[in-house]
Design a protein around this motif. Structure first.
Motif, PDB file in Angstrom:
ATOM      1  N   VAL A 158       2.140  -1.874  -5.281  1.00 40.77           N
ATOM      2  CA  VAL A 158       2.168  -2.673  -6.548  1.00 40.77           C
ATOM      3  C   VAL A 158       0.768  -2.051  -7.047  1.00 40.77           C
ATOM      4  CG1 VAL A 158       1.616  -4.946  -7.361  1.00 40.77           C
ATOM      5  CG2 VAL A 158       3.225  -4.634  -5.729  1.00 40.77           C
ATOM      6  N   ASP A 159       0.860  -1.694  -8.326  1.00 37.11           N
ATOM      7  CA  ASP A 159      -0.368  -1.101  -9.203  1.00 37.11           C
ATOM      8  C   ASP A 159      -0.964  -0.392  -8.238  1.00 37.11           C
ATOM      9  OD1 ASP A 159      -1.477  -0.548 -11.448  1.00 37.11           O
ATOM     10  OD2 ASP A 159      -2.637  -2.609 -11.424  1.00 37.11           O
ATOM     11  N   GLY A 160      -0.491   0.261  -7.387  1.00 38.91           N
ATOM     12  CA  GLY A 160      -0.926   1.423  -6.455  1.00 38.91           C
ATOM     13  C   GLY A 160      -1.480   0.631  -5.304  1.00 38.91           C
ATOM     14  N   LEU A 161      -1.404  -0.505  -5.011  1.00 39.17           N
ATOM     15  CA  LEU A 161      -1.748  -1.225  -3.834  1.00 39.17           C
ATOM     16  C   LEU A 161      -0.552  -1.324  -2.647  1.00 39.17           C
ATOM     17  CD1 LEU A 161      -3.892  -4.181  -5.416  1.00 39.17           C
ATOM     18  CD2 LEU A 161      -4.805  -2.085  -4.416  1.00 39.17           C
ATOM     19  N   ASP A 162      -0.782  -0.845  -1.671  1.00 43.24           N
ATOM     20  CA  ASP A 162       0.231  -0.958  -0.413  1.00 43.24           C
ATOM     21  C   ASP A 162       0.405  -2.520  -0.057  1.00 43.24           C
ATOM     22  OD1 ASP A 162       1.524  -0.791   1.984  1.00 43.24           O
ATOM     23  OD2 ASP A 162       0.539   0.627   2.717  1.00 43.24           O
ATOM     24  N   THR A 163       1.554  -3.127  -0.127  1.00 44.78           N
ATOM     25  CA  THR A 163       1.905  -4.613   0.199  1.00 44.78           C
ATOM     26  C   THR A 163       1.522  -4.736   1.532  1.00 44.78           C
ATOM     27  OG1 THR A 163       4.162  -4.153   0.252  1.00 44.78           O
ATOM     28  CG2 THR A 163       3.265  -4.924  -1.834  1.00 44.78           C
TER      29      THR A 163
END
Ligand code: ADP
Ligand code: MG
Length: 237
Positions: A69-74
């Motif tokens: 999500v926007d480059g962040l690993d969930t």
């Protein structure tokens, strides 16, 4: 210039509700959702649409593959809070999403839980209520409102959290035609204002409002294109 980072990116995601399930709910599922886009997701019952929604903001995590999500690993728990703030989820039943007995209190609920200063809460609530066309009804009791109005309150509650993207899982399924129209108009306006909208729906007329339609079948994406392409391709439906 580096390419724009997608707000949601699924990379070869496989997910099972039960480890022993022979068939996954999502299988080798890859998709990028561009910032600012309006995407409709369609598919028959049980195809994996709600599972996609739950994985898109970290409520569920992939068994294999990655969701960013926007480059962040969930899957990285350090990202939990950021991921949930960036993606606002709206569900089918408006009654399950309303917690207060006054409209504006309901919209304030999320920002209050963030511990924001009172002036900022006020500002966010007013902005969100205006964005969904419910400002004039801010002192009403939600139980007195129509389904479409309640669903717009639920959307306002999400907007007040300042997400980058709304993911709505069949938000109009329980509404009458008037309510459906109100919600769709609200989504179209929010998207024009820059909000990324992912609308899961089983109404083709609704999917036609999007600039991209993704068709899911049996846990996989089977078509992905403009509404014009998708709805002229009979085989994919
Ligand atoms: P859709 O939203 O397209 O109807 P879902 O994502 O809800 O599809 O479901 C995908 C698959 O996962 C289906 O086979 C469904 O039976 C299964 N499934 C959905 N929710 C659960 C759950 N909570 N527990 C076990 N299986 C589930
Ligand atoms: Mg569903």
């Amino acid at each position: 210039m580096s390419p724009k980072r997608p707000i949601i990116s699924f990379q070869e995601v496989t997910f099972r509700y039960d480890r022993d399930d022979p068939v996954p709910a999502l299988e080798s599922f890859s998709v990028d959702i561009d910032k600012g886009s309006f995407v409709a997701v369609i598919g028959s019952n049980g195809s994996g649409k709600s599972t996609f929604a739950k994985l898109s903001n970290g409520i569920s995590l992939p068994d294999s593959g990655k969701v960013f999500v926007d480059g962040l690993d969930t899957s990285d728990e350090n990202n939990d809070i950021a991921v949930r703030r960036k993606i606002g989820l709206v569900f089918q039943d408006p009654d399950n999403q309303i917690v207060s007995s006054i409209v504006e209190d309901d919209v304030a609920f999320g920002p209050e839980n963030l511990g924001l200063p009172i002036e900022e809460i006020r500002e966010r609530v007013d902005y969100a209520l205006k964005a969904v066309g419910m400002y004039d009804l801010r002192f009403k009791e939600p139980s007195m409102l129509s389904g479409g109005q309640k669903q717009r309150i639920a959307i306002a509650g999400m907007i007040a959290m300042r997400p980058d993207c709304l993911v709505l899982d069949e938000p109009t399924a329980m509404l009458d035609p008037k309510g459906r129209k109100e919600v769709l108009q609200t989504l179209t306006e929010l998207n024009r204002g820059g909000m990324t909208v992912v609308l899961i729906t089983h109404f083709m007329q609704e999917a036609c409002l999007a600039d991209r339609v993704i068709v899911i079948n049996n846990a996989r994406i089977v078509s992905d294109g403009s509404p014009e392409t998708i709805f002229s391709d009979r085989d994919s439906l």
